[in-house]
Design a protein around this motif. Structure first.
Motif, short mmCIF file in Angstrom:
data_model
loop_
_atom_site.label_atom_id
_atom_site.label_comp_id
_atom_site.label_asym_id
_atom_site.label_seq_id
_atom_site.Cartn_x
_atom_site.Cartn_y
_atom_site.Cartn_z
N ASN A 128 1.23 -1.40 -0.18
CA ASN A 128 -0.06 -0.09 -0.22
C ASN A 128 1.21 1.35 -0.04
O ASN A 128 -0.02 2.29 0.31
CB ASN A 128 -1.14 0.05 1.52
CG ASN A 128 0.17 -0.05 2.22
OD1 ASN A 128 0.98 -0.34 2.12
ND2 ASN A 128 -1.09 0.14 3.67
N LEU A 129 1.76 1.35 -0.51
CA LEU A 129 2.55 2.15 -0.70
C LEU A 129 2.29 3.01 -1.39
O LEU A 129 2.36 4.24 -1.26
CB LEU A 129 4.72 1.90 -1.40
CG LEU A 129 5.25 2.88 -1.37
CD1 LEU A 129 5.96 3.49 -0.30
CD2 LEU A 129 6.52 2.10 -1.80
N SER A 130 1.56 2.93 -2.32
CA SER A 130 1.18 3.73 -3.46
C SER A 130 -0.11 4.67 -3.28
O SER A 130 -0.50 5.62 -3.04
CB SER A 130 0.49 2.85 -4.57
OG SER A 130 -0.51 2.25 -4.29
N GLU A 131 -0.58 4.79 -1.22
CA GLU A 131 -1.14 5.19 -0.67
C GLU A 131 -0.80 6.62 -0.31
O GLU A 131 -1.66 7.19 0.16
CB GLU A 131 -2.20 4.34 -0.29
CG GLU A 131 -3.39 2.84 -0.99
CD GLU A 131 -4.17 2.34 -0.34
OE1 GLU A 131 -3.93 2.45 1.53
OE2 GLU A 131 -4.22 1.41 -0.39
N PHE A 132 0.42 6.90 0.01
CA PHE A 132 1.06 8.07 0.45
C PHE A 132 1.70 8.17 -0.29
O PHE A 132 2.06 8.17 -1.17
CB PHE A 132 1.95 7.37 2.07
CG PHE A 132 0.76 6.54 2.84
CD1 PHE A 132 0.26 7.06 4.17
CD2 PHE A 132 0.83 5.39 2.57
CE1 PHE A 132 -0.13 7.03 4.92
CE2 PHE A 132 -0.34 4.67 3.69
CZ PHE A 132 -0.63 5.01 4.48
N TYR A 133 2.11 9.59 0.14
CA TYR A 133 2.56 10.66 -0.82
C TYR A 133 3.60 11.55 -0.44
O TYR A 133 2.37 12.33 0.22
CB TYR A 133 2.09 10.95 -1.82
CG TYR A 133 0.80 11.68 -1.93
CD1 TYR A 133 0.69 12.94 -2.18
CD2 TYR A 133 -0.33 10.73 -1.87
CE1 TYR A 133 -0.68 13.88 -2.14
CE2 TYR A 133 -1.31 11.67 -1.55
CZ TYR A 133 -1.39 12.98 -2.03
OH TYR A 133 -2.82 13.68 -1.28
N VAL A 134 4.14 11.74 -0.60
CA VAL A 134 5.07 13.12 0.14
C VAL A 134 4.17 14.59 -0.19
O VAL A 134 3.66 14.74 -1.48
CB VAL A 134 6.67 13.57 -0.91
CG1 VAL A 134 7.03 14.74 -0.49
CG2 VAL A 134 7.05 12.80 -0.46
N GLY A 135 3.92 14.87 0.82
CA GLY A 135 2.98 16.65 0.84
C GLY A 135 1.62 16.01 1.00
O GLY A 135 0.48 16.83 1.37
N GLN A 136 1.20 14.36 1.20
CA GLN A 136 -0.26 14.15 1.68
C GLN A 136 -0.47 14.89 3.15
O GLN A 136 0.56 14.58 4.56
CB GLN A 136 0.02 12.68 1.40
CG GLN A 136 -1.82 12.46 1.53
CD GLN A 136 -1.67 10.71 1.57
OE1 GLN A 136 -0.26 9.83 1.80
NE2 GLN A 136 -2.49 9.98 1.53
N ALA A 137 -1.65 15.59 3.67
CA ALA A 137 -2.47 15.62 4.72
C ALA A 137 -2.41 14.42 5.67
O ALA A 137 -2.94 13.61 4.93
CB ALA A 137 -3.08 16.64 4.52
N VAL A 138 -2.11 14.54 6.44
CA VAL A 138 -2.20 12.94 7.44
C VAL A 138 -2.60 13.35 8.68
O VAL A 138 -2.69 14.36 9.46
CB VAL A 138 -1.32 12.15 7.33
CG1 VAL A 138 -0.71 11.42 6.01
CG2 VAL A 138 -0.17 12.56 8.43
N GLU A 143 -3.02 8.67 9.04
CA GLU A 143 -4.03 7.77 8.63
C GLU A 143 -3.84 9.17 7.42
O GLU A 143 -3.92 10.39 8.06
CB GLU A 143 -5.32 7.47 9.31
CG GLU A 143 -5.81 8.85 10.49
CD GLU A 143 -7.42 7.93 10.97
OE1 GLU A 143 -8.21 8.24 10.33
OE2 GLU A 143 -6.59 7.19 11.70
N ALA A 144 -4.19 9.06 6.51
CA ALA A 144 -4.99 10.44 5.80
C ALA A 144 -5.81 10.75 6.02
O ALA A 144 -6.78 10.32 6.52
CB ALA A 144 -5.19 9.69 4.21
N ASN A 145 -6.00 11.95 6.25
CA ASN A 145 -6.33 13.31 6.88
C ASN A 145 -8.10 13.02 5.85
O ASN A 145 -7.65 13.79 4.76
CB ASN A 145 -5.69 14.52 7.14
CG ASN A 145 -6.96 15.49 8.19
OD1 ASN A 145 -8.02 14.83 8.22
ND2 ASN A 145 -6.44 16.22 8.15
N ASN A 146 -8.76 12.99 5.15
CA ASN A 146 -9.81 12.86 4.67
C ASN A 146 -10.84 14.48 5.69
O ASN A 146 -11.97 14.10 5.23
CB ASN A 146 -10.96 12.27 4.17
CG ASN A 146 -9.82 11.28 3.39
OD1 ASN A 146 -8.60 11.55 3.04
ND2 ASN A 146 -9.52 10.29 3.64
#
Length: 446
Positions: free
Chosen positions: A220-230, A298-301
């Protein structure tokens, strides 16, 4: 014919489903709290990963290997402020080193002077020497000139060393460059096992400058990226959260990593194990966080930003704007009631209404069903599928569909459905001709 097939299938489903409630005028209705249905108070991301709070900035204080430490002023775990003395060199030794350096410079200067005098004397002798000897003088002069240039270069090097020694002489105290805590002290030197580089004498971590280190599996590496709000969530209290952004994802997997093993294979199976990659989160605030604290990432949605009112999936909301909206809710007497609610905004992405009045997160509600009747008792236990206590005699046609034990699968049912599950129109011959549905042929089923 197609209409008869569809209506017939629907009639069979309604008939067989309704039989399970025979003998109970008001069966219990299964209800759940709105908070449970909507997942309030639980972790918002299915792909949350583990993390730990680490220092944002580590400062390495090196020691001059040519100098002796007279006194170490700190210990591991100690908090220090910028300017505090970490350790003190032996100043007696450095003063001896300075004196020695001065003496070496003076000796080299004397050598340069001597080389110059020798060259001058040979130049004078060369002028009066026979032609056969002049080449020999030339070679000797060139050799002395080379020695002189090397000595002059050594003077420059030694003078720079002397300047450095004199600059560091003072009282021999080395101070902390930042406010922080002593992480490690290597009095006996040594090398980093991972990099092979020499270990620093003292390692400091800066106060208050924390970040979170996470580890994501290659799957699940593709689900995280530089600049992503978490969103950072405390393990001890999942309602306590912090926000941040991923600023770094390492492209090299961690060493000795056995995470993500496929079941059935051992850790030594390199072809079936998966790798994990470290990443780092820069926090918007570190208030309440402790160094070394373990957290979830976790991703901040926007999952922590609840709107005013209660969010509820649209499938639970009945009615219309003209007639008003309502839900099936349990009242104080543990009976189901049709409760009027006020509907606000509608979130198309989440397929949710915001209920502004008439409902709270603690209220228990039921999923809408035509069989629900007001005043029926409610239950918090999901009902198990039921079968009639006694075999139902519904006539030959019914028994051919249902069978002796009440299960679907009688002879006529098999003809109706067929081996592959397809509808077989020939089976409708068991029902009266000229009818639009099959209910007329099964009225004796009760």
């Amino acid at each position: 014919m197609k209409k008869r097939l569809i209506v017939g299938a629907m009639s069979l489903a309604l008939l067989f489903g309704g039989l399970t409630g025979c003998g109970n005028k008001l069966p219990a209705v299964y209800v759940q709290p709105v908070s449970q249905i909507m997942g309030y108070g639980t972790m918002g991301a299915d792909n949350a990963c583990a993390g730990v709070v680490v220092a944002q900035n580590e400062v390495k204080v090196e020691k001059d290997e040519n100098r002796k430490v007279a006194e170490l002023k700190v210990e591991v775990g100690q908090s220090v402020s910028a300017g505090d003395v970490l350790f003190v060199y032996d100043t007696d030794e450095i003063r001896l080193t300075i004196d020695k350096a001065k003496l070496e410079i003076e000796q080299i200067k004397n050598s340069v002077k001597d080389f110059g005098e020798q060259i001058a004397q040979l130049e004078k002798e060369k002028k009066n020497a026979p032609e056969s000897e002049k080449l020999s003088y030339t070679v000797r002069i060139q050799s002395l000139e080379t020695d002189k240039k090397e000595a002059e270069y050594n003077i420059t090097v030694k003078e720079r060393e002397l300047e450095s020694l004199q600059a560091n002489a003072g009282d021999g105290a080395i101070t902390a460059p930042i406010d922080g805590k002593i992480k490690a002290i290597n009095e006996n030197g040594g090398y980093d096992e991972m990099t092979g580089q020499p270990l620093p004498y003292i390692t400091m971590i800066q106060d208050g400058a924390y970040r979170v280190k996470g580890k994501v599996n290659e799957l699940n590496l593709s689900e995280f990226y530089v600049g992503q709000a978490v969103l950072i969530r405390s393990r001890a209290d999942e309602t306590q959260t912090w926000t941040g952004m991923i600023t770094q994802i390492d492209t090299a997997p961690e060493e000795n990593n056995n995470d993500g093993m496929y079941y059935g294979f051992g850790a030594s199976d390199e072809m079936t194990s998966t790798s994990s990659y470290p990443f780092y989160v820069e926090l918007d605030t570190v208030d309440g966080l402790l160094l070394g604290q373990h957290v979830f990432i976790e991703a901040n949605n926007g999952q922590t930003e609840q709107p005013e009112g209660v969010s509820l999936y649209a499938d639970y909301v009945l009615g219309s704007e003209e007639e008003g909206y309502y839900v099936w809710a349990a009242n104080a007497d543990d009976e189901i009631e049709k409760r009027a609610v006020t509907v606000g905004a509608f979130d198309e992405m989440l397929y949710c209404y915001v209920i502004t009045e008439g409902l709270t997160a603690d209220d228990r509600i039921a999923f809408p069903d035509e069989s629900i009747q007001e005043g029926a008792p409610v239950t918090d236990t999901m009902p198990e599928p039921s079968t009639p206590d006694e075999p139902i005699d519904g006539g030959d046609d019914y028994n051919n569909f249902v069978g002796e034990e009440g299960e679907l699968g009688g002879d006529a049912y098999s003809d109706f459905v067929g081996d592959e599950g397809e509808i077989n129109g020939d089976a409708f011959e068991v029902f009266p001709e000229g009818t639009d549905d099959i209910s007329g042929g099964m009225t004796n089923a009760g």
